[in-house]
Design an enzyme around this catalytic site. Structure first.
Site, PDB file in Angstrom:
ATOM      1  NE  ARG A  46      -7.599 -23.775  38.769  1.00 32.38           N
ATOM      2  CZ  ARG A  46      -7.046 -24.968  38.766  1.00 32.38           C
ATOM      3  NH1 ARG A  46      -7.388 -25.829  39.668  1.00 32.38           N
ATOM      4  NH2 ARG A  46      -6.142 -25.318  37.872  1.00 32.38           N
ATOM      5  CD  GLU A 210      -8.084 -34.192  12.518  1.00 30.23           C
ATOM      6  OE1 GLU A 210      -7.652 -33.148  13.021  1.00 30.23           O
ATOM      7  OE2 GLU A 210      -8.652 -35.083  13.174  1.00 30.23           O
ATOM      8  CG  HIS A 234     -16.872 -33.644  14.343  1.00 38.09           C
ATOM      9  ND1 HIS A 234     -17.563 -32.705  15.055  1.00 38.09           N
ATOM     10  CD2 HIS A 234     -15.600 -33.620  14.829  1.00 38.09           C
ATOM     11  CE1 HIS A 234     -16.744 -32.122  15.931  1.00 38.09           C
ATOM     12  NE2 HIS A 234     -15.556 -32.668  15.818  1.00 38.09           N
TER      13      HIS A 234
HETATM   14  C1  BG6 Z   1     -12.234 -31.924  17.137  1.00 33.90           C
HETATM   15  C2  BG6 Z   1     -11.478 -33.133  17.593  1.00 33.90           C
HETATM   16  O1  BG6 Z   1     -13.566 -31.997  17.541  1.00 33.90           O
HETATM   17  O2  BG6 Z   1     -12.164 -31.818  15.728  1.00 33.90           O
HETATM   18  C3  BG6 Z   1     -10.038 -33.084  17.120  1.00 33.90           C
HETATM   19  O3  BG6 Z   1     -11.508 -33.213  19.012  1.00 33.90           O
HETATM   20  C4  BG6 Z   1      -9.980 -32.855  15.637  1.00 33.90           C
HETATM   21  O4  BG6 Z   1      -9.343 -34.279  17.453  1.00 33.90           O
HETATM   22  C5  BG6 Z   1     -10.852 -31.673  15.226  1.00 33.90           C
HETATM   23  O5  BG6 Z   1      -8.618 -32.594  15.291  1.00 33.90           O
HETATM   24  C6  BG6 Z   1     -10.952 -31.558  13.720  1.00 33.90           C
HETATM   25  O6  BG6 Z   1     -11.613 -30.376  13.385  1.00 33.90           O
HETATM   26  P1  BG6 Z   1     -11.367 -29.638  11.999  1.00 33.90           P
HETATM   27  O7  BG6 Z   1     -12.326 -28.526  11.986  1.00 33.90           O
HETATM   28  O8  BG6 Z   1      -9.935 -29.207  11.998  1.00 33.90           O
HETATM   29  O9  BG6 Z   1     -11.622 -30.671  10.937  1.00 33.90           O
END
Ligand code: BG6
Length: 488
Positions: A46, A210, A234
Protein backbone atom coordinates in the site's frame (compact mmCIF):
# COMPACT_ATOMS: atom_id res chain seq x y z
CA UNK A 1 9.71 -28.64 -18.03
CA UNK A 2 11.58 -25.42 -18.49
CA UNK A 3 11.00 -22.27 -16.50
CA UNK A 4 9.43 -19.58 -18.65
CA UNK A 5 9.75 -15.88 -18.14
CA UNK A 6 7.03 -14.52 -15.88
CA UNK A 7 5.84 -11.48 -14.03
CA UNK A 8 5.95 -12.81 -10.48
CA UNK A 9 3.79 -10.47 -8.41
CA UNK A 10 3.92 -10.62 -4.61
CA UNK A 11 0.83 -9.07 -3.04
CA UNK A 12 1.78 -8.15 0.53
CA UNK A 13 5.49 -7.83 -0.19
CA UNK A 14 6.12 -6.06 3.12
CA UNK A 15 4.47 -8.79 5.18
CA UNK A 16 6.12 -11.45 7.26
CA UNK A 17 5.70 -14.29 4.78
CA UNK A 18 7.18 -12.36 1.87
CA UNK A 19 10.07 -11.09 3.95
CA UNK A 20 10.96 -14.33 5.69
CA UNK A 21 10.19 -16.88 3.01
CA UNK A 22 9.23 -15.66 -0.46
CA UNK A 23 11.98 -13.16 -1.21
CA UNK A 24 14.78 -15.36 0.22
CA UNK A 25 13.42 -18.33 -1.75
CA UNK A 26 13.32 -16.36 -4.98
CA UNK A 27 16.89 -15.22 -4.33
CA UNK A 28 17.97 -18.85 -3.86
CA UNK A 29 16.28 -19.81 -7.11
CA UNK A 30 18.12 -16.98 -8.84
CA UNK A 31 21.35 -18.25 -7.36
CA UNK A 32 20.62 -21.72 -8.66
CA UNK A 33 20.03 -20.23 -12.12
CA UNK A 34 16.40 -21.33 -12.08
CA UNK A 35 14.73 -18.00 -12.75
CA UNK A 36 14.40 -17.01 -16.36
CA UNK A 37 16.54 -14.02 -17.30
CA UNK A 38 13.46 -12.05 -18.43
CA UNK A 39 11.40 -12.71 -15.30
CA UNK A 40 10.39 -9.76 -13.18
CA UNK A 41 9.56 -9.87 -9.48
CA UNK A 42 6.99 -7.22 -8.71
CA UNK A 43 6.30 -6.35 -5.08
CA UNK A 44 2.90 -4.89 -4.25
CA UNK A 45 2.01 -3.02 -1.07
CA UNK A 46 0.00 0.00 0.00
CA UNK A 47 2.89 2.39 0.62
CA UNK A 48 4.20 4.90 -1.86
CA UNK A 49 7.79 3.94 -2.47
CA UNK A 50 10.40 4.60 -5.12
CA UNK A 51 11.83 1.47 -6.73
CA UNK A 52 15.22 2.31 -5.25
CA UNK A 53 13.75 2.27 -1.76
CA UNK A 54 12.04 -1.07 -2.39
CA UNK A 55 15.25 -2.62 -3.68
CA UNK A 56 16.99 -1.41 -0.51
CA UNK A 57 14.25 -2.96 1.62
CA UNK A 58 14.54 -6.30 -0.14
CA UNK A 59 18.29 -6.25 0.40
CA UNK A 60 17.78 -5.65 4.12
CA UNK A 61 15.21 -8.45 4.24
CA UNK A 62 17.56 -10.91 2.64
CA UNK A 63 20.37 -9.94 4.97
CA UNK A 64 18.07 -10.34 7.96
CA UNK A 65 16.44 -13.63 7.07
CA UNK A 66 19.11 -15.60 5.24
CA UNK A 67 21.75 -17.51 7.10
CA UNK A 68 24.33 -16.89 4.39
CA UNK A 69 25.85 -13.68 3.06
CA UNK A 70 24.48 -12.06 -0.07
CA UNK A 71 26.50 -12.96 -3.11
CA UNK A 72 27.27 -9.74 -4.99
CA UNK A 73 26.88 -11.27 -8.46
CA UNK A 74 23.59 -13.00 -7.61
CA UNK A 75 22.24 -9.86 -5.96
CA UNK A 76 23.09 -7.86 -9.06
CA UNK A 77 21.01 -10.02 -11.39
CA UNK A 78 18.29 -10.57 -8.78
CA UNK A 79 17.86 -6.89 -7.90
CA UNK A 80 17.69 -6.00 -11.59
CA UNK A 81 14.52 -8.13 -11.77
CA UNK A 82 12.76 -6.26 -8.95
CA UNK A 83 9.93 -3.83 -9.47
CA UNK A 84 7.43 -2.24 -7.12
CA UNK A 85 3.79 -1.17 -7.39
CA UNK A 86 1.86 0.80 -4.82
CA UNK A 87 -1.72 -0.50 -4.79
CA UNK A 88 -4.48 -0.26 -2.22
CA UNK A 89 -5.50 -3.87 -2.56
CA UNK A 90 -9.09 -3.21 -1.50
CA UNK A 91 -9.62 -0.51 -4.10
CA UNK A 92 -10.50 -2.27 -7.36
CA UNK A 93 -9.93 0.85 -9.46
CA UNK A 94 -6.31 1.00 -8.29
CA UNK A 95 -5.48 -2.19 -10.18
CA UNK A 96 -5.43 -0.32 -13.48
CA UNK A 97 -1.67 0.14 -12.95
CA UNK A 98 -1.17 -3.51 -13.75
CA UNK A 99 -2.30 -2.99 -17.30
CA UNK A 100 0.67 -0.70 -17.98
CA UNK A 101 3.09 -2.65 -15.88
CA UNK A 102 2.78 -6.28 -16.81
CA UNK A 103 3.88 -7.71 -20.08
CA UNK A 104 1.17 -9.58 -21.98
CA UNK A 105 3.82 -11.89 -23.45
CA UNK A 106 4.89 -13.12 -20.05
CA UNK A 107 2.93 -15.46 -17.77
CA UNK A 108 1.68 -13.56 -14.79
CA UNK A 109 1.96 -15.30 -11.42
CA UNK A 110 0.17 -13.60 -8.52
CA UNK A 111 1.19 -14.72 -5.05
CA UNK A 112 -1.40 -13.58 -2.51
CA UNK A 113 0.68 -13.25 0.66
CA UNK A 114 -2.10 -11.31 2.34
CA UNK A 115 -4.92 -12.13 4.77
CA UNK A 116 -7.45 -14.39 3.07
CA UNK A 117 -10.15 -11.79 3.67
CA UNK A 118 -8.86 -9.80 0.67
CA UNK A 119 -8.26 -12.66 -1.78
CA UNK A 120 -11.62 -11.86 -3.39
CA UNK A 121 -10.77 -8.16 -3.72
CA UNK A 122 -7.43 -8.88 -5.35
CA UNK A 123 -8.96 -11.27 -7.89
CA UNK A 124 -11.72 -8.81 -8.70
CA UNK A 125 -9.25 -5.94 -9.04
CA UNK A 126 -7.12 -7.93 -11.47
CA UNK A 127 -10.21 -8.83 -13.43
CA UNK A 128 -11.34 -5.22 -13.66
CA UNK A 129 -7.87 -4.22 -14.81
CA UNK A 130 -8.33 -6.70 -17.65
CA UNK A 131 -5.07 -8.57 -17.00
CA UNK A 132 -6.44 -12.04 -16.31
CA UNK A 133 -5.90 -14.51 -19.12
CA UNK A 134 -5.90 -18.33 -19.14
CA UNK A 135 -2.12 -18.51 -18.67
CA UNK A 136 -2.20 -16.55 -15.43
CA UNK A 137 -1.62 -18.38 -12.11
CA UNK A 138 -2.72 -17.37 -8.66
CA UNK A 139 -1.06 -18.69 -5.50
CA UNK A 140 -3.06 -18.76 -2.27
CA UNK A 141 -1.50 -19.01 1.16
CA UNK A 142 -3.11 -20.92 3.96
CA UNK A 143 -5.30 -20.61 5.91
CA UNK A 144 -8.05 -20.63 3.32
CA UNK A 145 -10.96 -19.81 5.58
CA UNK A 146 -11.73 -20.46 9.19
CA UNK A 147 -14.13 -23.32 8.62
CA UNK A 148 -15.88 -25.05 5.75
CA UNK A 149 -18.40 -22.26 5.16
CA UNK A 150 -15.83 -19.45 5.02
CA UNK A 151 -13.40 -21.49 2.92
CA UNK A 152 -16.18 -22.11 0.39
CA UNK A 153 -16.83 -18.38 0.18
CA UNK A 154 -13.15 -17.65 -0.51
CA UNK A 155 -12.76 -20.51 -2.96
CA UNK A 156 -15.88 -19.31 -4.74
CA UNK A 157 -14.62 -15.71 -4.96
CA UNK A 158 -11.38 -16.89 -6.52
CA UNK A 159 -13.20 -19.35 -8.79
CA UNK A 160 -15.24 -16.49 -10.21
CA UNK A 161 -12.11 -15.28 -12.01
CA UNK A 162 -9.78 -18.30 -12.17
CA UNK A 163 -10.17 -21.91 -13.22
CA UNK A 164 -8.98 -24.63 -10.83
CA UNK A 165 -5.96 -25.33 -13.08
CA UNK A 166 -4.79 -21.75 -12.49
CA UNK A 167 -5.07 -21.91 -8.69
CA UNK A 168 -2.09 -23.02 -6.56
CA UNK A 169 -3.01 -23.49 -2.89
CA UNK A 170 0.15 -23.64 -0.84
CA UNK A 171 0.75 -26.04 2.00
CA UNK A 172 4.45 -25.58 2.54
CA UNK A 173 4.80 -29.04 4.12
CA UNK A 174 4.26 -30.44 0.62
CA UNK A 175 7.49 -28.74 -0.43
CA UNK A 176 9.57 -30.32 2.32
CA UNK A 177 12.11 -32.77 0.96
CA UNK A 178 11.22 -35.55 3.38
CA UNK A 179 7.48 -35.17 2.84
CA UNK A 180 8.00 -35.60 -0.90
CA UNK A 181 10.26 -38.51 -0.17
CA UNK A 182 7.22 -40.33 1.26
CA UNK A 183 6.08 -40.87 -2.31
CA UNK A 184 9.49 -42.22 -3.32
CA UNK A 185 9.85 -44.44 -0.26
CA UNK A 186 6.42 -45.95 -0.65
CA UNK A 187 6.26 -46.44 -4.37
CA UNK A 188 9.88 -47.03 -5.38
CA UNK A 189 10.64 -49.67 -2.73
CA UNK A 190 8.87 -52.99 -2.75
CA UNK A 191 9.86 -53.75 0.86
CA UNK A 192 7.62 -50.89 1.93
CA UNK A 193 5.04 -51.01 -0.83
CA UNK A 194 4.09 -54.60 -0.06
CA UNK A 195 3.96 -54.12 3.71
CA UNK A 196 1.94 -50.96 3.79
CA UNK A 197 -1.42 -51.92 5.25
CA UNK A 198 -3.33 -53.34 8.19
CA UNK A 199 -1.73 -56.77 7.72
CA UNK A 200 1.71 -55.45 8.57
CA UNK A 201 1.32 -52.07 10.23
CA UNK A 202 0.17 -51.79 13.83
CA UNK A 203 -0.22 -48.04 14.04
CA UNK A 204 1.29 -44.76 12.85
CA UNK A 205 2.43 -41.74 14.85
CA UNK A 206 2.84 -38.27 13.37
CA UNK A 207 4.35 -35.58 15.59
CA UNK A 208 4.99 -31.98 14.61
CA UNK A 209 6.45 -30.21 17.61
CA UNK A 210 7.69 -26.65 17.82
CA UNK A 211 9.63 -25.07 20.65
CA UNK A 212 8.50 -21.55 19.74
CA UNK A 213 5.37 -19.98 21.17
CA UNK A 214 3.10 -17.51 19.42
CA UNK A 215 5.89 -15.16 18.31
CA UNK A 216 3.91 -11.94 18.21
CA UNK A 217 1.10 -13.52 16.17
CA UNK A 218 -1.43 -13.61 19.01
CA UNK A 219 -4.20 -11.95 17.02
CA UNK A 220 -4.03 -14.49 14.20
CA UNK A 221 -3.23 -17.52 16.29
CA UNK A 222 -5.89 -17.01 18.92
CA UNK A 223 -8.56 -16.95 16.22
CA UNK A 224 -7.14 -20.09 14.66
CA UNK A 225 -5.63 -22.38 17.28
CA UNK A 226 -3.41 -25.36 16.60
CA UNK A 227 -6.19 -27.37 14.98
CA UNK A 228 -6.81 -24.85 12.21
CA UNK A 229 -3.21 -23.66 11.99
CA UNK A 230 -1.51 -27.06 11.73
CA UNK A 231 -3.86 -30.07 11.68
CA UNK A 232 -6.34 -28.93 9.01
CA UNK A 233 -3.51 -28.55 6.54
CA UNK A 234 -0.01 -29.82 7.31
CA UNK A 235 -0.83 -32.88 9.40
CA UNK A 236 -3.73 -34.03 7.24
CA UNK A 237 -1.60 -33.63 4.13
CA UNK A 238 1.15 -35.78 5.63
CA UNK A 239 -1.42 -38.36 6.70
CA UNK A 240 -2.91 -38.41 3.21
CA UNK A 241 0.46 -39.08 1.60
CA UNK A 242 1.14 -41.93 4.03
CA UNK A 243 -2.28 -43.48 3.64
CA UNK A 244 -3.17 -42.92 -0.03
CA UNK A 245 -3.42 -45.68 -2.60
CA UNK A 246 -0.77 -45.71 -5.33
CA UNK A 247 -1.69 -42.98 -7.83
CA UNK A 248 -1.79 -44.10 -11.45
CA UNK A 249 0.85 -41.50 -12.37
CA UNK A 250 2.62 -38.65 -10.64
CA UNK A 251 0.34 -36.13 -12.33
CA UNK A 252 -1.26 -33.52 -10.14
CA UNK A 253 -4.78 -34.87 -10.32
CA UNK A 254 -3.75 -38.50 -10.01
CA UNK A 255 -2.09 -37.73 -6.67
CA UNK A 256 -4.78 -35.37 -5.50
CA UNK A 257 -7.58 -37.83 -6.32
CA UNK A 258 -5.93 -40.38 -4.03
CA UNK A 259 -5.33 -37.89 -1.21
CA UNK A 260 -8.96 -36.83 -1.39
CA UNK A 261 -10.11 -40.43 -0.93
CA UNK A 262 -8.11 -40.61 2.30
CA UNK A 263 -9.69 -37.42 3.59
CA UNK A 264 -13.10 -38.84 2.76
CA UNK A 265 -12.30 -41.99 4.73
CA UNK A 266 -11.50 -40.12 7.96
CA UNK A 267 -13.86 -41.42 10.60
CA UNK A 268 -15.85 -38.45 11.93
CA UNK A 269 -15.12 -37.21 15.41
CA UNK A 270 -18.05 -35.49 17.08
CA UNK A 271 -19.63 -34.97 20.50
CA UNK A 272 -20.15 -38.70 20.94
CA UNK A 273 -16.44 -39.58 20.79
CA UNK A 274 -14.48 -36.32 21.08
CA UNK A 275 -13.32 -36.89 24.65
CA UNK A 276 -12.04 -40.34 23.81
CA UNK A 277 -10.27 -39.38 20.54
CA UNK A 278 -8.89 -35.91 21.12
CA UNK A 279 -6.82 -33.93 23.58
CA UNK A 280 -6.30 -30.20 23.46
CA UNK A 281 -3.89 -28.27 25.56
CA UNK A 282 -2.69 -24.75 26.26
CA UNK A 283 0.81 -24.04 27.54
CA UNK A 284 1.49 -22.43 30.88
CA UNK A 285 4.74 -20.83 32.01
CA UNK A 286 7.70 -23.15 31.88
CA UNK A 287 11.22 -23.65 30.62
CA UNK A 288 12.22 -24.30 27.04
CA UNK A 289 15.89 -25.20 26.60
CA UNK A 290 16.65 -23.80 30.03
CA UNK A 291 14.96 -20.44 29.34
CA UNK A 292 11.90 -19.40 31.29
CA UNK A 293 9.05 -18.56 28.91
CA UNK A 294 5.61 -17.07 29.56
CA UNK A 295 2.42 -19.11 29.33
CA UNK A 296 -0.02 -18.65 26.43
CA UNK A 297 -2.20 -16.32 28.48
CA UNK A 298 0.80 -14.22 29.50
CA UNK A 299 2.00 -13.61 25.93
CA UNK A 300 1.95 -9.97 24.77
CA UNK A 301 -1.60 -8.86 23.77
CA UNK A 302 -3.12 -12.03 25.22
CA UNK A 303 -6.78 -12.25 26.07
CA UNK A 304 -6.58 -13.74 29.56
CA UNK A 305 -9.76 -15.73 29.06
CA UNK A 306 -8.73 -17.39 25.82
CA UNK A 307 -9.50 -21.08 25.52
CA UNK A 308 -7.60 -21.49 22.26
CA UNK A 309 -5.56 -24.67 22.02
CA UNK A 310 -1.82 -24.56 21.39
CA UNK A 311 -1.56 -28.37 21.43
CA UNK A 312 -3.66 -31.09 19.85
CA UNK A 313 -3.40 -34.88 20.04
CA UNK A 314 -5.77 -37.07 18.06
CA UNK A 315 -6.54 -40.69 17.48
CA UNK A 316 -7.52 -40.80 13.83
CA UNK A 317 -9.10 -43.80 12.14
CA UNK A 318 -9.65 -44.42 8.46
CA UNK A 319 -12.68 -46.32 7.32
CA UNK A 320 -11.26 -48.10 4.32
CA UNK A 321 -9.92 -51.52 3.39
CA UNK A 322 -6.21 -50.81 3.68
CA UNK A 323 -6.24 -49.16 7.09
CA UNK A 324 -9.02 -50.95 8.96
CA UNK A 325 -8.01 -51.21 12.61
CA UNK A 326 -4.80 -49.15 12.22
CA UNK A 327 -4.93 -45.93 14.26
CA UNK A 328 -2.98 -42.85 13.23
CA UNK A 329 -2.01 -40.86 16.32
CA UNK A 330 -1.31 -37.20 15.57
CA UNK A 331 0.13 -34.60 17.90
CA UNK A 332 1.28 -31.08 17.34
CA UNK A 333 2.02 -28.23 19.69
CA UNK A 334 3.78 -25.00 20.43
CA UNK A 335 6.31 -24.66 23.26
CA UNK A 336 7.33 -28.29 23.19
CA UNK A 337 10.84 -29.20 24.39
CA UNK A 338 12.29 -29.01 20.87
CA UNK A 339 11.42 -28.47 17.20
CA UNK A 340 11.02 -31.82 15.56
CA UNK A 341 8.65 -33.34 13.00
CA UNK A 342 8.60 -37.09 12.67
CA UNK A 343 6.49 -39.87 11.26
CA UNK A 344 6.88 -43.25 12.92
CA UNK A 345 5.35 -46.35 11.37
CA UNK A 346 5.09 -49.20 13.85
CA UNK A 347 5.04 -52.62 12.22
CA UNK A 348 3.25 -55.55 13.81
CA UNK A 349 5.15 -57.82 16.19
CA UNK A 350 6.38 -61.21 15.14
CA UNK A 351 3.75 -63.89 15.76
CA UNK A 352 6.07 -65.93 18.01
CA UNK A 353 9.09 -64.96 20.08
CA UNK A 354 12.10 -67.28 19.73
CA UNK A 355 14.31 -64.97 21.76
CA UNK A 356 12.65 -64.96 25.15
CA UNK A 357 16.06 -65.00 26.86
CA UNK A 358 16.86 -61.55 25.47
CA UNK A 359 13.41 -60.01 25.22
CA UNK A 360 10.21 -61.10 26.92
CA UNK A 361 8.45 -59.18 24.14
CA UNK A 362 10.25 -58.44 20.89
CA UNK A 363 10.19 -54.73 20.11
CA UNK A 364 8.41 -53.96 16.82
CA UNK A 365 10.21 -52.80 13.70
CA UNK A 366 9.77 -49.11 13.23
CA UNK A 367 10.22 -46.91 10.21
CA UNK A 368 10.98 -43.35 11.26
CA UNK A 369 10.89 -40.52 8.77
CA UNK A 370 12.32 -37.36 10.24
CA UNK A 371 11.04 -34.32 8.39
CA UNK A 372 13.06 -31.84 10.43
CA UNK A 373 15.63 -31.14 11.76
CA UNK A 374 18.35 -33.54 10.49
CA UNK A 375 16.23 -35.08 7.74
CA UNK A 376 16.54 -38.85 7.94
CA UNK A 377 14.94 -42.20 7.34
CA UNK A 378 15.60 -44.87 9.95
CA UNK A 379 14.51 -48.46 10.31
CA UNK A 380 14.72 -50.09 13.71
CA UNK A 381 15.62 -53.76 13.45
CA UNK A 382 16.62 -56.48 15.87
CA UNK A 383 20.17 -57.63 15.46
CA UNK A 384 22.37 -60.28 17.07
CA UNK A 385 25.10 -58.79 19.20
CA UNK A 386 28.33 -60.23 17.75
CA UNK A 387 30.07 -62.69 20.04
CA UNK A 388 30.81 -66.32 20.76
CA UNK A 389 27.30 -67.20 21.88
CA UNK A 390 25.56 -69.96 19.98
CA UNK A 391 22.06 -70.06 18.63
CA UNK A 392 20.61 -71.28 21.95
CA UNK A 393 21.52 -68.11 23.84
CA UNK A 394 21.61 -65.41 21.21
CA UNK A 395 21.96 -61.93 22.55
CA UNK A 396 19.79 -59.47 20.60
CA UNK A 397 19.86 -55.73 20.42
CA UNK A 398 17.65 -53.09 18.90
CA UNK A 399 19.67 -51.34 16.15
CA UNK A 400 19.07 -48.77 13.45
CA UNK A 401 19.54 -48.72 9.72
CA UNK A 402 20.06 -45.06 9.42
CA UNK A 403 19.94 -42.87 6.33
CA UNK A 404 20.87 -39.34 7.22
CA UNK A 405 20.19 -36.92 4.37
CA UNK A 406 23.10 -34.66 5.26
CA UNK A 407 25.55 -37.57 5.21
CA UNK A 408 24.15 -39.43 2.22
CA UNK A 409 23.52 -36.41 0.06
CA UNK A 410 26.32 -34.26 1.40
CA UNK A 411 26.82 -32.48 -1.92
CA UNK A 412 23.19 -31.41 -2.16
CA UNK A 413 21.85 -28.38 -0.38
CA UNK A 414 18.43 -29.12 1.11
CA UNK A 415 16.22 -26.42 -0.32
CA UNK A 416 13.58 -24.66 1.73
CA UNK A 417 10.05 -25.87 1.01
CA UNK A 418 9.08 -22.49 -0.44
CA UNK A 419 11.92 -22.59 -2.97
CA UNK A 420 10.60 -25.82 -4.34
CA UNK A 421 7.00 -24.66 -4.38
CA UNK A 422 7.74 -21.33 -6.04
CA UNK A 423 9.68 -23.14 -8.72
CA UNK A 424 6.77 -25.55 -9.25
CA UNK A 425 4.43 -22.59 -9.71
CA UNK A 426 6.76 -21.09 -12.30
CA UNK A 427 6.86 -24.48 -14.03
CA UNK A 428 3.08 -24.72 -13.96
CA UNK A 429 2.97 -28.02 -12.09
CA UNK A 430 0.12 -28.35 -9.58
CA UNK A 431 1.02 -31.72 -8.02
CA UNK A 432 2.37 -30.16 -4.82
CA UNK A 433 -0.61 -27.86 -4.33
CA UNK A 434 -3.88 -28.58 -2.64
CA UNK A 435 -7.06 -28.85 -4.68
CA UNK A 436 -10.26 -27.16 -3.60
CA UNK A 437 -12.06 -30.41 -2.80
CA UNK A 438 -9.22 -31.53 -0.52
CA UNK A 439 -9.34 -28.28 1.44
CA UNK A 440 -13.09 -28.47 1.82
CA UNK A 441 -13.04 -32.13 2.82
CA UNK A 442 -10.37 -31.42 5.45
CA UNK A 443 -12.49 -28.59 6.84
CA UNK A 444 -15.55 -30.82 7.03
CA UNK A 445 -13.70 -33.23 9.30
CA UNK A 446 -11.95 -30.56 11.37
CA UNK A 447 -15.18 -28.57 11.86
CA UNK A 448 -16.76 -31.66 13.46
CA UNK A 449 -14.02 -31.73 16.09
CA UNK A 450 -14.05 -27.99 16.75
CA UNK A 451 -17.85 -27.98 17.09
CA UNK A 452 -17.67 -30.88 19.53
CA UNK A 453 -15.04 -29.02 21.57
CA UNK A 454 -17.17 -25.89 21.61
CA UNK A 455 -20.21 -27.87 22.73
CA UNK A 456 -18.33 -29.63 25.49
CA UNK A 457 -17.59 -26.40 27.39
CA UNK A 458 -14.39 -27.98 28.62
CA UNK A 459 -11.35 -25.73 28.44
CA UNK A 460 -8.06 -27.05 27.06
CA UNK A 461 -5.85 -28.81 29.55
CA UNK A 462 -2.82 -26.85 30.73
CA UNK A 463 0.67 -28.19 30.03
CA UNK A 464 3.90 -26.66 31.13
CA UNK A 465 5.90 -25.00 28.36
CA UNK A 466 8.86 -27.24 27.54
CA UNK A 467 6.94 -30.51 27.98
CA UNK A 468 5.32 -32.86 25.44
CA UNK A 469 1.78 -31.65 26.16
CA UNK A 470 -0.92 -32.50 28.69
CA UNK A 471 -0.97 -35.80 30.58
CA UNK A 472 -4.15 -36.71 28.72
CA UNK A 473 -2.04 -37.04 25.56
CA UNK A 474 -0.12 -39.91 27.16
CA UNK A 475 -3.41 -41.45 28.27
CA UNK A 476 -4.76 -41.27 24.70
CA UNK A 477 -2.25 -43.93 23.67
CA UNK A 478 -2.03 -45.71 27.01
CA UNK A 479 -5.71 -46.64 26.67
CA UNK A 480 -4.68 -48.63 23.59
CA UNK A 481 -1.62 -50.03 25.41
CA UNK A 482 0.68 -47.89 23.31
CA UNK A 483 3.00 -44.96 24.01
CA UNK A 484 4.35 -41.99 22.09
CA UNK A 485 7.83 -42.73 20.81
CA UNK A 486 10.61 -40.70 22.31
CA UNK A 487 12.30 -38.36 19.93
CA UNK A 488 16.09 -38.62 19.94
C1 BG6 B 1 2.78 -22.51 9.63
C2 BG6 B 1 2.01 -22.18 10.87
O1 BG6 B 1 1.92 -22.91 8.61
O2 BG6 B 1 3.71 -23.54 9.90
C3 BG6 B 1 2.94 -21.78 11.99
O3 BG6 B 1 1.10 -21.12 10.60
C4 BG6 B 1 4.00 -22.83 12.20
O4 BG6 B 1 2.23 -21.58 13.21
C5 BG6 B 1 4.67 -23.20 10.88
O5 BG6 B 1 4.97 -22.30 13.10
C6 BG6 B 1 5.60 -24.38 11.04
O6 BG6 B 1 6.32 -24.58 9.86
P1 BG6 B 1 7.75 -25.28 9.85
O7 BG6 B 1 8.10 -25.40 8.43
O8 BG6 B 1 8.66 -24.38 10.63
O9 BG6 B 1 7.56 -26.60 10.55
Amino acid sequence: NTVEACDFVIFGTKGDLARRKLLPSLYQLERAGLIHADTRIIGVARNQMELKEYVGLVKENLQEFMSEKLDAAVWKTFSAKLDYLCVDMKDHAGYAVFKEHVDADRTMVCYLATPHSIYGDICKGLHQAGVIDPSMRVVLEKPIGHDLASSKVINEQVATYFKENQIYRIDHYLGKETVLNLIALRFANSIFATNWDHNCIDHVQISVAESVGIEGRWGYFDEAGQMRDMVQNHLLQILSLIAMEPPTTLDADAIRDEKLKVLKALRPINSSNVSEKTVRGQYSTGFVRGQEVPGYLEEPDANQKSETESFVALKVELDNWRWAGVPFYLRTGKRMPTKVSEIVIYFKSQPHNLFKDSFSKLPPNKLTIRLQPDEAVEVTVMNKVPGLTGSSSMNLQKTKLDLSFSETFSDERIADAYEKLLLEVMLGNQALFVRRDEIEQAWTWVDGIIDAWNNSNEPPEAYQAGTWGPVASIALLARDERAWYESK
